[in-house]
Design an enzyme around this catalytic site. Structure first.
Site, PDB file in Angstrom:
ATOM      1  N   GLN A 129       0.849  -1.157   0.060  1.00 16.04           N
ATOM      2  CA  GLN A 129       0.218  -0.003  -0.046  1.00 16.04           C
ATOM      3  C   GLN A 129       0.935   1.183  -0.027  1.00 16.04           C
ATOM      4  O   GLN A 129       1.326   1.683   1.056  1.00 16.04           O
ATOM      5  CB  GLN A 129      -0.995  -0.031   1.463  1.00 16.04           C
ATOM      6  CG  GLN A 129      -1.785  -1.084   1.160  1.00 16.04           C
ATOM      7  CD  GLN A 129      -2.565  -1.513   2.460  1.00 16.04           C
ATOM      8  OE1 GLN A 129      -1.774  -1.790   3.576  1.00 16.04           O
ATOM      9  NE2 GLN A 129      -3.920  -1.280   2.790  1.00 16.04           N
ATOM     10  N   HIS A 140       5.879   3.836   6.701  1.00 16.96           N
ATOM     11  CA  HIS A 140       7.235   3.218   6.339  1.00 16.96           C
ATOM     12  C   HIS A 140       7.073   2.162   5.359  1.00 16.96           C
ATOM     13  O   HIS A 140       5.889   1.261   5.633  1.00 16.96           O
ATOM     14  CB  HIS A 140       7.556   2.728   7.644  1.00 16.96           C
ATOM     15  CG  HIS A 140       8.835   2.004   7.542  1.00 16.96           C
ATOM     16  ND1 HIS A 140       9.927   1.827   8.921  1.00 16.96           N
ATOM     17  CD2 HIS A 140       9.655   1.280   6.552  1.00 16.96           C
ATOM     18  CE1 HIS A 140      10.919   1.152   8.524  1.00 16.96           C
ATOM     19  NE2 HIS A 140      10.864   0.884   7.178  1.00 16.96           N
ATOM     20  N   HIS A 142       6.130  -0.888   3.351  1.00 12.66           N
ATOM     21  CA  HIS A 142       6.232  -2.408   3.967  1.00 12.66           C
ATOM     22  C   HIS A 142       5.414  -3.419   3.089  1.00 12.66           C
ATOM     23  O   HIS A 142       4.420  -2.882   2.542  1.00 12.66           O
ATOM     24  CB  HIS A 142       5.521  -2.610   5.226  1.00 12.66           C
ATOM     25  CG  HIS A 142       4.201  -1.869   5.519  1.00 12.66           C
ATOM     26  ND1 HIS A 142       4.093  -0.552   5.646  1.00 12.66           N
ATOM     27  CD2 HIS A 142       2.976  -2.476   5.482  1.00 12.66           C
ATOM     28  CE1 HIS A 142       2.812  -0.311   5.656  1.00 12.66           C
ATOM     29  NE2 HIS A 142       1.983  -1.369   5.752  1.00 12.66           N
ATOM     30  N   HIS A 144       3.459  -6.984   2.321  1.00 15.39           N
ATOM     31  CA  HIS A 144       2.711  -7.780   2.744  1.00 15.39           C
ATOM     32  C   HIS A 144       2.811  -9.037   2.255  1.00 15.39           C
ATOM     33  O   HIS A 144       2.539  -9.132   1.034  1.00 15.39           O
ATOM     34  CB  HIS A 144       1.107  -7.213   2.841  1.00 15.39           C
ATOM     35  CG  HIS A 144       0.499  -6.051   3.371  1.00 15.39           C
ATOM     36  ND1 HIS A 144       0.203  -6.145   4.784  1.00 15.39           N
ATOM     37  CD2 HIS A 144       0.696  -4.961   3.290  1.00 15.39           C
ATOM     38  CE1 HIS A 144      -0.305  -4.787   5.237  1.00 15.39           C
ATOM     39  NE2 HIS A 144      -0.063  -4.043   4.417  1.00 15.39           N
TER      40      HIS A 144
END
Length: 238
Positions: A129, A140, A142, A144
């Site tokens: 996202q 930050h 990331h 998934h």
């Protein structure tokens, strides 16, 4: 750590990348503003992976760059390469733990032994996202990584549409909100209950109170300053 959990995360130490990857973080690690060292299970030269405080499905983890970049385009080429090499490594580790090459052990429940599968024995959702308007709740970057296990957490039917993406964008996928809630709980435990007012004065009817003008308040402030100056002068003479 329970034996089955330890065996899950120790898998990242196997293979040719053992020298450049570690399951033991050195120093504190932050995910955005949140200290998550105890949640980290893989570190590389530029990245780290952590278990999710609010997983959507069993095995849902996050992989992040060490530097707190907000957007994917901010990563350098070496950092981007390292990030997705870490994602691949995590996929293999999760597949070995959750995916079975035979139909006899295809479920998302806790395992007493490793399923010893490969990524091809199941499927994954790999999602980023990238920005708040895409649903990012921690500023930050990331990734998934969500294993989809045959007969358990995989989509029931092939084709377009997947509830996991709706869940990711809803409160149940609100990673930042869950971390914020955790920090607030820690703060409440440290500070104790919120102080309540007490020791009130006798009630004064609102009709007896009138708003003061700016001039009245300025005059009172000047009066207090004058009193303080007089106190200071008297203390010097004493």
């Amino acid at each position: 750590m329970p034996r089955k959990s330890a065996s899950l995360f120790n898998l990242i130490l196997s293979g040719a990348q053992k020298r450049s990857m570690s399951s033991q973080p050195s120093g504190s690690i932050h995910f955005g503003p949140f200290e998550v060292t105890s949640q980290v299970f893989l570190t590389t030269s530029h990245s780290f992976a952590l278990v999710n405080l609010k997983p959507l499905l069993p095995g849902h983890v996050l992989v992040c760059p060490r530097k707190p970049y907000r957007r994917l385009t901010e990563l350098t080429a070496p950092e981007l390469t390292d990030l997705f090499q870490a994602v691949q490594r995590v996929q293999r580790m999760l597949a070995r733990y959750y995916f079975s090459p035979s139909p006899t052990n295809q479920n998302g429940d806790s395992h007493d032994v490793l399923a010893d599968g490969t990524p091809e024995d199941g499927s994954f959702n790999i999602a980023i996202q990238d920005g708040a308007e895409a649903g990012q709740t921690v500023s930050h970057v990331h990734v998934h990584v969500i294993p989809r296990i045959h007969g358990s957490t995989a989509k029931e039917t092939p084709g377009p549409g997947d509830q996991i993406y709706e869940s990711m964008a809803a409160e149940e996928g609100n990673v930042g909100g869950a971390l914020w809630d955790r920090e607030m709980k820690k703060l409440r435990l440290r500070l104790g209950a919120r102080p309540e007012p007490g020791g009130g004065f006798p009630s004064i009817e609102d009709s007896e109170r009138h708003p003061r003008s700016v001039e009245e308040m300025e005059a009172e402030a000047k009066m207090f300053r004058d009193v303080l100056e007089e106190m200071g002068a008297a203390e010097k003479e004493a």
